[in-house]
Scaffold this motif. Sequence first.
Motif, PDB file in Angstrom:
ATOM      1  N   THR A 105       0.817  -1.218   0.000  1.00  0.00           N
ATOM      2  CA  THR A 105       0.000   0.000   0.000  1.00  0.00           C
ATOM      3  C   THR A 105       0.848   1.265   0.000  1.00  0.00           C
ATOM      4  N   ASP A 106       2.065   1.180   0.543  1.00  0.00           N
ATOM      5  CA  ASP A 106       2.954   2.349   0.528  1.00  0.00           C
ATOM      6  C   ASP A 106       3.960   2.270  -0.624  1.00  0.00           C
ATOM      7  N   ASN A 107       3.623   1.447  -1.635  1.00  0.00           N
ATOM      8  CA  ASN A 107       4.370   1.376  -2.899  1.00  0.00           C
ATOM      9  C   ASN A 107       5.788   0.831  -2.748  1.00  0.00           C
ATOM     10  N   TYR A 108       5.951  -0.201  -1.936  1.00  0.00           N
ATOM     11  CA  TYR A 108       7.202  -0.953  -1.873  1.00  0.00           C
ATOM     12  C   TYR A 108       6.990  -2.291  -2.580  1.00  0.00           C
ATOM     13  N   ARG A 109       7.991  -2.724  -3.292  1.00  0.00           N
ATOM     14  CA  ARG A 109       7.910  -3.957  -4.067  1.00  0.00           C
ATOM     15  C   ARG A 109       8.469  -5.118  -3.242  1.00  0.00           C
ATOM     16  N   LEU A 110       7.775  -6.257  -3.252  1.00  0.00           N
ATOM     17  CA  LEU A 110       8.217  -7.438  -2.523  1.00  0.00           C
ATOM     18  C   LEU A 110       9.117  -8.304  -3.398  1.00  0.00           C
ATOM     19  N   ILE A 111      10.276  -8.667  -2.865  1.00  0.00           N
ATOM     20  CA  ILE A 111      11.168  -9.634  -3.511  1.00  0.00           C
ATOM     21  C   ILE A 111      11.268 -10.843  -2.587  1.00  0.00           C
ATOM     22  N   ILE A 112      10.896 -12.018  -3.098  1.00  0.00           N
ATOM     23  CA  ILE A 112      10.793 -13.203  -2.256  1.00  0.00           C
ATOM     24  C   ILE A 112      11.750 -14.285  -2.746  1.00  0.00           C
ATOM     25  N   THR A 113      12.453 -14.894  -1.801  1.00  0.00           N
ATOM     26  CA  THR A 113      13.340 -16.019  -2.098  1.00  0.00           C
ATOM     27  C   THR A 113      12.925 -17.209  -1.244  1.00  0.00           C
ATOM     28  N   LYS A 114      12.824 -18.362  -1.878  1.00  0.00           N
ATOM     29  CA  LYS A 114      12.479 -19.584  -1.153  1.00  0.00           C
ATOM     30  C   LYS A 114      13.432 -20.697  -1.558  1.00  0.00           C
ATOM     31  N   ALA A 115      14.050 -21.338  -0.554  1.00  0.00           N
ATOM     32  CA  ALA A 115      14.942 -22.462  -0.837  1.00  0.00           C
ATOM     33  C   ALA A 115      14.136 -23.641  -1.353  1.00  0.00           C
ATOM     34  N   SER A 116      14.691 -24.345  -2.346  1.00  0.00           N
ATOM     35  CA  SER A 116      13.982 -25.466  -2.963  1.00  0.00           C
ATOM     36  C   SER A 116      14.135 -26.759  -2.169  1.00  0.00           C
ATOM     37  N   GLY A 117      15.157 -26.834  -1.321  1.00  0.00           N
ATOM     38  CA  GLY A 117      15.452 -28.071  -0.604  1.00  0.00           C
ATOM     39  C   GLY A 117      16.415 -28.968  -1.350  1.00  0.00           C
ATOM     40  N   LEU A 118      16.836 -28.540  -2.560  1.00  0.00           N
ATOM     41  CA  LEU A 118      17.777 -29.310  -3.361  1.00  0.00           C
ATOM     42  C   LEU A 118      19.178 -28.718  -3.246  1.00  0.00           C
ATOM     43  N   ASP A 119      20.168 -29.461  -3.698  1.00  0.00           N
ATOM     44  CA  ASP A 119      21.558 -29.007  -3.687  1.00  0.00           C
ATOM     45  C   ASP A 119      22.123 -29.021  -5.097  1.00  0.00           C
ATOM     46  N   ASP A 120      23.115 -28.176  -5.311  1.00  0.00           N
ATOM     47  CA  ASP A 120      23.864 -28.177  -6.568  1.00  0.00           C
ATOM     48  C   ASP A 120      25.288 -27.762  -6.237  1.00  0.00           C
ATOM     49  N   ASN A 121      26.223 -28.658  -6.473  1.00  0.00           N
ATOM     50  CA  ASN A 121      27.610 -28.389  -6.104  1.00  0.00           C
ATOM     51  C   ASN A 121      28.222 -27.243  -6.889  1.00  0.00           C
ATOM     52  N   ASP A 122      27.635 -26.909  -8.037  1.00  0.00           N
ATOM     53  CA  ASP A 122      28.167 -25.814  -8.851  1.00  0.00           C
ATOM     54  C   ASP A 122      27.712 -24.444  -8.356  1.00  0.00           C
ATOM     55  N   PHE A 123      26.758 -24.415  -7.425  1.00  0.00           N
ATOM     56  CA  PHE A 123      26.234 -23.146  -6.934  1.00  0.00           C
ATOM     57  C   PHE A 123      27.284 -22.382  -6.142  1.00  0.00           C
ATOM     58  N   LYS A 124      27.429 -21.096  -6.443  1.00  0.00           N
ATOM     59  CA  LYS A 124      28.307 -20.197  -5.690  1.00  0.00           C
ATOM     60  C   LYS A 124      27.436 -19.099  -5.086  1.00  0.00           C
ATOM     61  N   PHE A 125      27.718 -18.751  -3.841  1.00  0.00           N
ATOM     62  CA  PHE A 125      26.850 -17.824  -3.106  1.00  0.00           C
ATOM     63  C   PHE A 125      26.744 -16.467  -3.790  1.00  0.00           C
ATOM     64  N   ILE A 126      27.811 -16.044  -4.445  1.00  0.00           N
ATOM     65  CA  ILE A 126      27.797 -14.740  -5.112  1.00  0.00           C
ATOM     66  C   ILE A 126      26.774 -14.713  -6.258  1.00  0.00           C
ATOM     67  N   ASP A 127      26.425 -15.903  -6.802  1.00  0.00           N
ATOM     68  CA  ASP A 127      25.459 -15.955  -7.906  1.00  0.00           C
ATOM     69  C   ASP A 127      24.120 -15.350  -7.503  1.00  0.00           C
ATOM     70  N   TYR A 128      23.718 -15.593  -6.259  1.00  0.00           N
ATOM     71  CA  TYR A 128      22.422 -15.081  -5.791  1.00  0.00           C
ATOM     72  C   TYR A 128      22.399 -13.557  -5.841  1.00  0.00           C
ATOM     73  N   TYR A 129      23.477 -12.942  -5.383  1.00  0.00           N
ATOM     74  CA  TYR A 129      23.499 -11.475  -5.348  1.00  0.00           C
ATOM     75  C   TYR A 129      23.719 -10.884  -6.735  1.00  0.00           C
ATOM     76  N   ARG A 130      24.420 -11.582  -7.587  1.00  0.00           N
ATOM     77  CA  ARG A 130      24.517 -11.110  -8.975  1.00  0.00           C
ATOM     78  C   ARG A 130      23.130 -11.099  -9.627  1.00  0.00           C
ATOM     79  N   TYR A 131      22.317 -12.102  -9.293  1.00  0.00           N
ATOM     80  CA  TYR A 131      20.966 -12.127  -9.860  1.00  0.00           C
ATOM     81  C   TYR A 131      20.109 -11.000  -9.281  1.00  0.00           C
ATOM     82  N   LEU A 132      20.257 -10.711  -7.989  1.00  0.00           N
ATOM     83  CA  LEU A 132      19.537  -9.578  -7.401  1.00  0.00           C
ATOM     84  C   LEU A 132      19.941  -8.266  -8.074  1.00  0.00           C
TER      85      LEU A 132
END
Length: 270
Positions: free
Chosen positions: A75-102
Amino acid sequence: MYKMVTHPRNNLDPEYLERWLIYNKGSIERTKQRFDRLCTCTNLMPEFLQNFDVKNEFKSLFVIQDTCVMPKPTTDNYRLIITKASGLDDNDFKFIDYYRYLIVLGHYMLCNDYCHGYEMIADSRTITMNIVKKFNPIIIHKAMTLLVEAMGQRMKKIHLISGSKFFEAVLMLFKQGLSAKLRQRVIVHPNMESLYEHVPKELLPEELGGTEKSMKELAVQNFEAVSTEEHIGKLKLMEEATTDESCRLQCKFNEEYSGMPGSFKTLCVD
């Protein structure tokens, strides 16, 4: 004074700059400072702001989580950004990837959306130990500094949904990477009813008990939007929007950027 080198065309979309003004509460001076900081950080932290391969680099990220921008603002014009863990793993995942996507999403919002800022919601109930082990407070600190202090993304609240047996570790590592101001804006929700006291159900996806589309569907739509040739071209333009530091007074750099992650204060010896 110093000169700033941006794209060879040396111009930017007026609506893009208009949104910068909105995020900075109409302050031209603050907008100039933050845009300068973004261009400076493009040199200081290229691991976050350069060499995007949007169509290919986030494949492992999408295995372990879904991130989406909700279509309806608060109502005060803020946008919601939601992240939910899938419960799966991927050894190629690097934590910096999440913030690059943001950051990719942040650029898209600056190019297309008029809002006052953002509220982030992170659902950690299905997070795995393998993902927790990849948490890095230094990366969190750098990324949040970029998003808030450089890109001017006003962060109203950060909602964390607990329930995972690893949540205490997640909370401790996450808070270590936040500034004192942002730590005060973190709200921990022990259950969904607690979240509904802050965010109405009609703004939430069905995975969180809301009435909006599923996160998976919205995440796919968001990715399709940011991976268009038009948006990739705008990202490439911003990768080239850097500063010519040889034209900046060294004492001015020390004053404004020596505290930024990735920068070093130059010692002047008489």
